[in-house]
Enzyme design. Sequence first.
Site: not given
Length: 339
Positions: A130, A285, A314
Amino acid sequence: MSVDYEIFELGDFRLQGGATLRGCRLAYKTFGTLNAAKDNAIVYPTWYSAQHDANEWLIGAGRALDPARQFIVIPNMLGNGLSSSPSNMPEPYDGPRFPQVTAYDNVSAQHRLVAERFGIERIRLVTGWSMGALQTFHWGAMYPDMVERIAPFCGSAKCSRHNFVFLEGVKAALTADAAFADGWYTAKPAKGLRAMARVYAGWGFSQAFYREELDLKALGYSSLEDFLIAFWEGFFLPKDANNLLAMLWTWQHGDISANEIYHGDFRKTLGSIKAKAYVMPGQTDLYFPPEDSQFEVAHMPNATYVPVPSIWGHFAGGPGTNPKDVEFIDGKLKELLKS
């Protein structure tokens, strides 16, 4: 209270935006031992809202990030509550007056840590999930002759316009709470944090995750509402609102080309990354779609596109939520380290 991390004193740390964080502190934790050749170092930056302990799921005996063989450094992002942040800075840069910090600033600070504190000149691998992936891309672009390999997973080299809009929704939910008081709150703006969590819940996991009821069947929650309260509200309620907003600004303005080295030329910046790269998007995602990763890989000279085959959205990338995804990512990191 005992702490499991160390502090690197950066002194007066000048930021890209022009402000200076005086007495700037970078919190970090290390695993393993730096070898005599100083060539077994791995840098593993933190992600949005997280501290170093939330990265530890990928470290362990027999894993790619094995402290018996590697020297692993987890630097805490500025704004995360351990490194210099709105919640711990003295006046006048406290709370909502905390200056805007870029990913470039973060990686500049981390470079000083590994170079000055440990004397490291070559980094075997930089990896992260991330916002950790955003910092990973920055490492590759800012220090192309130092970084041998990068493996950004479920993240991007630049915040997309769609991603920016998603974060505007998150920010609006948090700051709409009257208790937020423009950041000068005296009590936790719990209503805003709960609202933020609800917005986030629609993005963190995929449509297929919810369709398959994995919140119930895999994670063991008793109902959808139980998942929204216990998992999502529980995730954000302990965190400081100004810290969350500071890191959110860093995320929204993430761009490996936004600096004096590359002057905004995104394609040129991607082309400058010499490191052998595995770019690993989550297949489902919602905020870092695989198409963005395909574009990045197409403009990087030494990159391979490695999508994570998962319906966990995600969260395929962390923080260790789905064991199958953990094994996939760990396996690819082992492959990259051997190459």
